[in-house]
Design an enzyme around this catalytic site. Structure first.
Site, PDB file in Angstrom:
ATOM      1  N   GLY A  53       0.838  -1.196   0.000  1.00 29.61           N
ATOM      2  CA  GLY A  53       0.000   0.000   0.000  1.00 29.61           C
ATOM      3  C   GLY A  53       0.869   1.241   0.000  1.00 29.61           C
ATOM      4  O   GLY A  53       0.664   2.170   0.783  1.00 29.61           O
ATOM      5  N   HIS A  54       1.878   1.228  -0.870  1.00 32.91           N
ATOM      6  CA  HIS A  54       2.758   2.377  -1.017  1.00 32.91           C
ATOM      7  C   HIS A  54       3.563   2.235  -2.311  1.00 32.91           C
ATOM      8  O   HIS A  54       3.527   1.174  -2.949  1.00 32.91           O
ATOM      9  CB  HIS A  54       3.696   2.524   0.197  1.00 32.91           C
ATOM     10  CG  HIS A  54       4.594   1.352   0.418  1.00 32.91           C
ATOM     11  ND1 HIS A  54       4.427   0.461   1.451  1.00 32.91           N
ATOM     12  CD2 HIS A  54       5.664   0.908  -0.276  1.00 32.91           C
ATOM     13  CE1 HIS A  54       5.352  -0.471   1.387  1.00 32.91           C
ATOM     14  NE2 HIS A  54       6.108  -0.224   0.335  1.00 32.91           N
ATOM     15  N   ALA A  55       4.275   3.284  -2.658  1.00 28.92           N
ATOM     16  CA  ALA A  55       5.214   3.247  -3.787  1.00 28.92           C
ATOM     17  C   ALA A  55       6.564   3.743  -3.279  1.00 28.92           C
ATOM     18  O   ALA A  55       6.662   4.309  -2.180  1.00 28.92           O
ATOM     19  CB  ALA A  55       4.718   4.138  -4.926  1.00 28.92           C
ATOM     20  N   ARG A 100       2.169  -0.702  -4.945  1.00 21.99           N
ATOM     21  CA  ARG A 100       2.014  -2.154  -4.829  1.00 21.99           C
ATOM     22  C   ARG A 100       1.243  -2.534  -3.570  1.00 21.99           C
ATOM     23  O   ARG A 100       1.331  -1.867  -2.539  1.00 21.99           O
ATOM     24  CB  ARG A 100       3.368  -2.866  -4.863  1.00 21.99           C
ATOM     25  CG  ARG A 100       4.083  -3.097  -3.533  1.00 21.99           C
ATOM     26  CD  ARG A 100       4.672  -1.864  -2.909  1.00 21.99           C
ATOM     27  NE  ARG A 100       5.453  -1.073  -3.805  1.00 21.99           N
ATOM     28  CZ  ARG A 100       6.733  -1.307  -4.071  1.00 21.99           C
ATOM     29  NH1 ARG A 100       7.349  -2.265  -3.447  1.00 21.99           N
ATOM     30  NH2 ARG A 100       7.384  -0.515  -4.880  1.00 21.99           N
TER      31      ARG A 100
END
Ligand code: TYD
Length: 138
Positions: A53-55, A100
């Protein structure tokens, strides 16, 4: 240039068979196109949980299901791609600039991550709208 989910490839890793089991060797700059500065692994993941839950802005990663299986959703702000990892001799290379999420972990799954840089919270984009804005400005 903006990253694309199509730059995130499943890389076959070697596997040396042995009567007593198998071994897979990953060499930074050799079998994967970046040097490895950090390794970490996720384990004891409760059923139904998701991770990620981040890039990342600069980080390259190779993600391996060292045990069990899980799915990875990749999103470059335009295209999305879903990948299942379930074999220890395949790794998903995730390039910078990709949102992702990791989900559907099997019981006892171990998610091994080889990363190109040491941990740096400033390299994370943790808010989806910030990610969309960031990517459309690269
Ligand atoms: P995070 O990368 O957000 O986890 P995931 O993507 O697996 O859901 O990291 C979770 C926490 O662990 C967060 O507080 C930062 C910390 N952390 C480190 O201190 N060093 C590291 O190398 C990593 C990957 C995380």
């Amino acid at each position: 240039m903006r990253s694309s989910v199509f730059d995130c490839a499943i890389l076959p890793l070697n596997k040396i068979h042995n009567r007593a089991g198998n071994i897979t060797i990953v060499e930074g700059g050799g079998s994967i196109p970046f040097n490895v500065r950090r390794i970490y692994y996720l384990y004891d993941i409760p059923g139904g949980e998701s991770r990620g839950g981040h890039a990342h802005k600069e980080l390259y990663q190779l993600i391996v299901a060292a045990s069990g299986s899980f799915d990875i959703l990749l999103d470059d702000g335009v295209n999305k791609k879903s990948v299942t990892l379930n074999r220890p001799n395949y790794g998903l290379m995730v390039v910078p600039g990709i949102w992702r999420e990791l989900l559907d972990f099997s019981s006892g799954a171990i998610c091994l991550v080889l990363a190109s840089e040491k941990y740096d919270e400033n390299d994370y984009i943790r808010e989806y709208q910030t990610f969309k804005n960031y990517n459309s400005n690269v």
